[in-house]
Design a protein around this motif. Structure first.
Motif, short mmCIF file in Angstrom:
data_model
loop_
_atom_site.label_atom_id
_atom_site.label_comp_id
_atom_site.label_asym_id
_atom_site.label_seq_id
_atom_site.Cartn_x
_atom_site.Cartn_y
_atom_site.Cartn_z
N TYR A 26 -26.32 -7.34 10.57
CA TYR A 26 -27.11 -6.34 9.87
C TYR A 26 -26.56 -4.94 10.14
CZ TYR A 26 -30.62 -9.86 8.73
OH TYR A 26 -31.27 -10.97 8.23
N PRO A 27 -26.67 -4.03 9.16
CA PRO A 27 -26.18 -2.66 9.37
C PRO A 27 -26.80 -2.02 10.61
CG PRO A 27 -26.73 -3.02 7.05
CD PRO A 27 -27.21 -4.23 7.81
N GLY A 28 -25.97 -1.42 11.43
CA GLY A 28 -26.45 -0.75 12.63
C GLY A 28 -26.63 -1.65 13.84
N ALA A 29 -26.51 -2.99 13.63
CA ALA A 29 -26.68 -3.93 14.74
C ALA A 29 -25.39 -4.03 15.54
CB ALA A 29 -27.08 -5.30 14.21
N THR A 30 -25.53 -4.26 16.83
CA THR A 30 -24.36 -4.39 17.70
C THR A 30 -23.93 -5.83 17.86
OG1 THR A 30 -25.80 -4.45 19.65
CG2 THR A 30 -24.93 -2.29 18.99
N THR A 31 -24.84 -6.78 17.59
CA THR A 31 -24.51 -8.20 17.69
C THR A 31 -24.92 -8.90 16.40
OG1 THR A 31 -26.64 -8.70 18.73
CG2 THR A 31 -24.78 -8.25 20.20
N PRO A 32 -24.24 -9.99 16.04
CA PRO A 32 -24.59 -10.72 14.81
C PRO A 32 -25.94 -11.42 14.93
CG PRO A 32 -22.41 -11.37 15.65
CD PRO A 32 -23.08 -10.59 16.72
N ALA A 33 -26.66 -11.51 13.82
CA ALA A 33 -27.86 -12.34 13.77
C ALA A 33 -27.46 -13.81 13.68
CB ALA A 33 -28.72 -11.96 12.58
N VAL A 34 -26.37 -14.07 12.97
CA VAL A 34 -25.77 -15.40 12.87
C VAL A 34 -24.29 -15.23 13.14
CG1 VAL A 34 -25.29 -17.38 11.38
CG2 VAL A 34 -27.48 -16.17 11.17
N LEU A 67 -30.84 -14.40 -0.20
CA LEU A 67 -31.84 -13.39 0.11
C LEU A 67 -31.35 -12.54 1.28
CD1 LEU A 67 -35.22 -15.30 -0.25
CD2 LEU A 67 -34.44 -13.34 -1.59
N SER A 68 -30.43 -13.11 2.05
CA SER A 68 -29.69 -12.37 3.07
C SER A 68 -28.21 -12.63 2.80
CB SER A 68 -30.08 -12.85 4.47
OG SER A 68 -29.43 -12.10 5.46
N GLU A 69 -27.47 -11.59 2.48
CA GLU A 69 -26.07 -11.76 2.12
C GLU A 69 -25.20 -12.01 3.35
OE1 GLU A 69 -24.57 -11.99 -0.70
OE2 GLU A 69 -26.00 -11.29 -2.19
N PRO A 70 -24.37 -13.06 3.34
CA PRO A 70 -23.48 -13.30 4.48
C PRO A 70 -22.48 -12.15 4.64
CG PRO A 70 -23.57 -15.20 3.01
CD PRO A 70 -24.23 -14.07 2.29
N THR A 71 -22.17 -11.84 5.89
CA THR A 71 -21.13 -10.85 6.16
C THR A 71 -19.75 -11.48 6.01
OG1 THR A 71 -22.61 -9.73 7.71
CG2 THR A 71 -20.28 -9.17 7.85
N SER A 72 -19.65 -12.75 6.42
CA SER A 72 -18.38 -13.46 6.29
C SER A 72 -18.67 -14.96 6.21
CB SER A 72 -17.46 -13.17 7.48
OG SER A 72 -18.06 -13.58 8.69
#
Length: 391
Positions: A26-34, A67-72
């Motif tokens: 997520y934008p501004g997050a330091t660690t991935p949610a997934v 509904l949540s776009e993957p980053t990669s």
């Protein structure tokens, strides 16, 4: 239709889902949610994501319908790359059911269920027919419920409508985000049974999110036990996870009740039901007394005109009753899709060492007794002990 071991099995209407090294930051997050999650979800199965709050299980599920776009990473649904499809088009092909149903309060039940078919420009006659079909499928009489508003339904009824709405356009994939978490335990068990009954008919690919491992065991063909950042700690059948947790973290999540949860692996349809006297709700007190006098029991199941159990009655309560309705008592039922754990809970809640069981269309099928459960538990323990004693 296909045939396995002489039995006819409905071919899956669901499709395979593949998550390939998927991550979400997520934008501004330091660690991935997934973080770099990969899963292969077979067509026509219920796969349950289970894990502690905040582990990212809902985020991982929501990436399937974007509904949540993957980053990669890559997501395939059937033979299509999900990221190549417009999000709105993709979501109309995937059913989505959430906690507290998420119904639109200003729309009738018919309008809620028919929403996505309307967006897909189905004609009105086809939509109305589909709504009636689905309401009947989830156990709500269309003539009684279609023109009501959500506020006029109980929480359990609203969840049934939510499932019907998710299935309205006949999607191959159904995503369910803790859909039964906001209802009481008895209603929750009933809704779980309904989902299993529907799945035997529809064979959708269902991704189900919960934090309740008992629910995961009951519903899942496979369970994905997730840790922080949706790391897949173990992905296997409930039987394998209960018997052989992958590590101490999974074992701790499974908990000390694992042996009892073995009862959650067997369905009531897998054990022998006992015949028990059923009387009609239209019978007179004298007719019921006569039937009870001619049998070995001191209580009877009361069924309606469609042979669905609605109450039960004790012989002792008939002595001073003018009508049958004066003597009947409330009844909790389980279905043939319920687990033996459900049956045990129902037996403990009742006063007659039996649980009343329903089959197709909610019709009375018999009772499962405490003696049957004790015999089954004894056999399971003996089998488990024999396996552990083998060299």
């Amino acid at each position: 239709m296909t045939t396995q071991n002489g039995a006819t099995v409905t071919d899956p209407s669901g499709v395979r889902i593949e998550l390939d090294h998927v991550s979400k930051i997520y934008p501004g997050a330091t660690t991935p949610a997934v973080d770099d999650a990969s899963l292969d979800i077979p067509a026509g199965e219920i796969v349950v994501f289970v894990g502690p709050s905040g582990c990212g299980k809902t985020t991982m599920m929501r990436m399937i319908n974007r509904l949540s776009e993957p980053t990669s990473g890559r997501i395939r649904i059937g033979d299509q790359d999900a990221l190549s499809i417009k999000p709105t088009e993709l979501r109309r092909k995937i059913g989505y059911s959430i906690q507290q149903a998420g119904l639109f309060p200003h729309m009738t039940i018919r309008q809620n269920v028919g929403l996505v078919p309307g967006l897909l420009r189905w004609d009105r006659k086809r939509i109305d027919s589909r709504v009636d079909e689905l309401l009947d499928l989830v156990g709500l009489e269309p003539g009684q419920y279609a023109d009501r508003y959500p506020r006029q339904l109980s929480g359990g009824q609203q969840q049934r409508v939510g499932v019907a709405r998710a299935l309205a356009a006949d999607p191959p994939v159904l995503l369910m985000d803790e859909p039964f978490g906001a209802v009481d335990p008895i209603t929750r068990s009933t809704l779980q049974d309904e989902l299993l009954r529907l799945q035997t008919e529809l064979r959708k690919t269902i991704v189900f999110v919960t934090h309740d491992f008992g629910e995961a065991v009951k519903l899942g063909d496979r369970i994905a036990v997730l840790g922080p950042r949706s790391k897949v700690l173990q992905y296997d059948t409930p039987q394998t996870i209960l018997a052989s947790p992958a590590d101490d973290t999974v074992a701790g999540f499974v908990g000390s009740g694992a042996s009892l949860r073995q009862l959650g692996l067997m369905r009531i349809k897998d054990v022998e039901l006992r015949d028990h006297l059923a009387v009609s709700a239209d019978d007179t007190v004298e007719q019921v007394r006569t039937k009870l006098a001619d049998c070995e029991f001191d209580w009877a199941v009361v069924v309606d005109q469609r042979h669905r159990p609605v109450k039960w009655v004790r012989e002792s309560r008939l002595r001073h009753a003018a009508t049958l309705s004066d003597a009947v008592e409330d009844l909790d039922v389980v279905s043939t899709h319920s687990t033996l754990e459900d049956a045990l809970e129902a037996i403990l809640a009742e006063q007659h060492a039996s649980a009343v069981v329903t089959g197709p269309s909610g019709r009375y099928a018999g009772v499962v007794t405490l003696d049957t459960l004790i015999d089954t538990i004894t056999r399971l323990r003996a089998e488990a002990n024999a396996e552990t004693s083998e060299p």
